[in-house]
Design a protein around this motif. Structure first.
Motif, PDB file in Angstrom:
ATOM      1  N   LYS A 181      22.065   2.042-126.164  1.00  0.00           N
ATOM      2  CA  LYS A 181      23.340   2.210-126.859  1.00  0.00           C
ATOM      3  C   LYS A 181      24.454   1.534-126.059  1.00  0.00           C
ATOM      4  O   LYS A 181      24.277   1.193-124.889  1.00  0.00           O
ATOM      5  N   HIS A 197      17.576  -4.198-133.015  1.00  0.00           N
ATOM      6  CA  HIS A 197      18.422  -3.009-132.879  1.00  0.00           C
ATOM      7  C   HIS A 197      18.578  -2.677-131.399  1.00  0.00           C
ATOM      8  O   HIS A 197      17.816  -3.148-130.537  1.00  0.00           O
ATOM      9  N   LEU A 198      19.590  -1.860-131.082  1.00  0.00           N
ATOM     10  CA  LEU A 198      19.917  -1.573-129.693  1.00  0.00           C
ATOM     11  C   LEU A 198      18.821  -0.798-128.982  1.00  0.00           C
ATOM     12  O   LEU A 198      18.705  -0.874-127.755  1.00  0.00           O
ATOM     13  N   LEU A 228      20.823   1.432-133.050  1.00  0.00           N
ATOM     14  CA  LEU A 228      21.734   0.849-134.045  1.00  0.00           C
ATOM     15  C   LEU A 228      21.282  -0.562-134.408  1.00  0.00           C
ATOM     16  O   LEU A 228      21.055  -1.395-133.530  1.00  0.00           O
ATOM     17  N   ALA A 270      22.581   6.108-136.581  1.00  0.00           N
ATOM     18  CA  ALA A 270      23.243   5.578-135.386  1.00  0.00           C
ATOM     19  C   ALA A 270      24.717   5.370-135.677  1.00  0.00           C
ATOM     20  O   ALA A 270      25.090   4.862-136.749  1.00  0.00           O
ATOM     21  N   GLY A 324      26.637   3.355-131.014  1.00  0.00           N
ATOM     22  CA  GLY A 324      25.182   3.282-131.061  1.00  0.00           C
ATOM     23  C   GLY A 324      24.483   4.597-130.776  1.00  0.00           C
ATOM     24  O   GLY A 324      23.250   4.635-130.742  1.00  0.00           O
TER      25      GLY A 324
END
Length: 229
Positions: A117, A144-145, A173, A194, A199
């Motif tokens: 995040k 995504h993160l 996220l 998210a 995030g």
């Protein structure tokens, strides 16, 4: 209406032989910038720090006029090059002996992503649009993160990403474009979502309207769990 003067339009009051002098002047200006890059030890523009970009722009400004103005002498441009090189050497020496000065001139590495995040405190420090940043993440292979263990913004603005192993990927996220990442303030169905700002991920239920407990924003998107291929 005055007659059109082709000679003045093309070369003003100079003789056409001045074009040969222009060739020499351009070669000198080109050589000065090239030699500076070689002496500074850089192999490409992407390796230049903000400080070095300022030096190059200053040198370019000094050497630009000499290429096509006949009344601009060459030796002062050479002197500009010598002084800039000395200042560059002096400044880099001082930076190597003073971490505080180095940080002041070149900035510091910024941790932007940690454990899947964003580091919310660092988000506003970066002068970069969200779309541009997400594009860089996608170009580095992130979806995504939650796939990213650590994301650093280097002093030259480049992004360094360190990914989780596939078995360690966590929900995160999405970094896909907006059309592939629906956002909600009213949660449509149960699932893990998210926060679109920081995030943070957490399970939410259909009908929830929740402010993120970490950053206070209230826009959420469905968290992704896909692994990197």
């Amino acid at each position: 209406m005055a007659d059109f003067d082709l000679h003045k339009f093309l070369i003003n009051d100079q003789p056409y032989t001045f074009l040969f002098e222009v060739i020499i002047r351009v070669f000198i200006a080109y050589s000065v910038v090239f030699i500076f890059l070689k002496i500074s030890g850089r192999r490409g523009v992407q390796q230049l720090s903000l400080f070095e970009v300022v030096i190059i722009l200053t040198l370019g400004s000094a050497s630009g006029d000499v290429t096509f103005y006949d009344d601009v002498p060459v030796l002062p441009v050479i002197m500009v090059f010598v002084v800039l090189l000395l200042l560059y050497r002096l400044t880099t020496w001082a930076m190597s002996h003073s971490p505080a000065l180095s940080k002041l001139i070149e900035g510091d590495v910024v941790t932007l992503i940690s454990h899947g995040k964003y580091v919310a405190a660092n988000l506003d420090k970066l002068n970069i649009s969200e779309d541009e940043f997400l594009m860089e993440l996608r170009q580095d292979g992130a979806e995504h993160l939650g796939q990213i263990r650590l994301g650093l913004v280097e002093v030259d603005g480049q992004l360094s990403l360190y990914f989780y192993k596939n078995e360690d990927v966590v929900p995160g996220l999405s970094v896909l474009p907006a059309e592939h990442r629906p956002c909600f303030t009213l949660i449509p169905h149960d699932g893990r979502y998210a926060c679109n700002r920081c995030g943070l991920t957490q399970p939410l239920r259909a009908g929830d309207q929740l402010d993120c407990p970490e950053c206070g924003r209230n826009v959420w998107s469905l968290a992704l769990e896909t692994r990197r291929t």
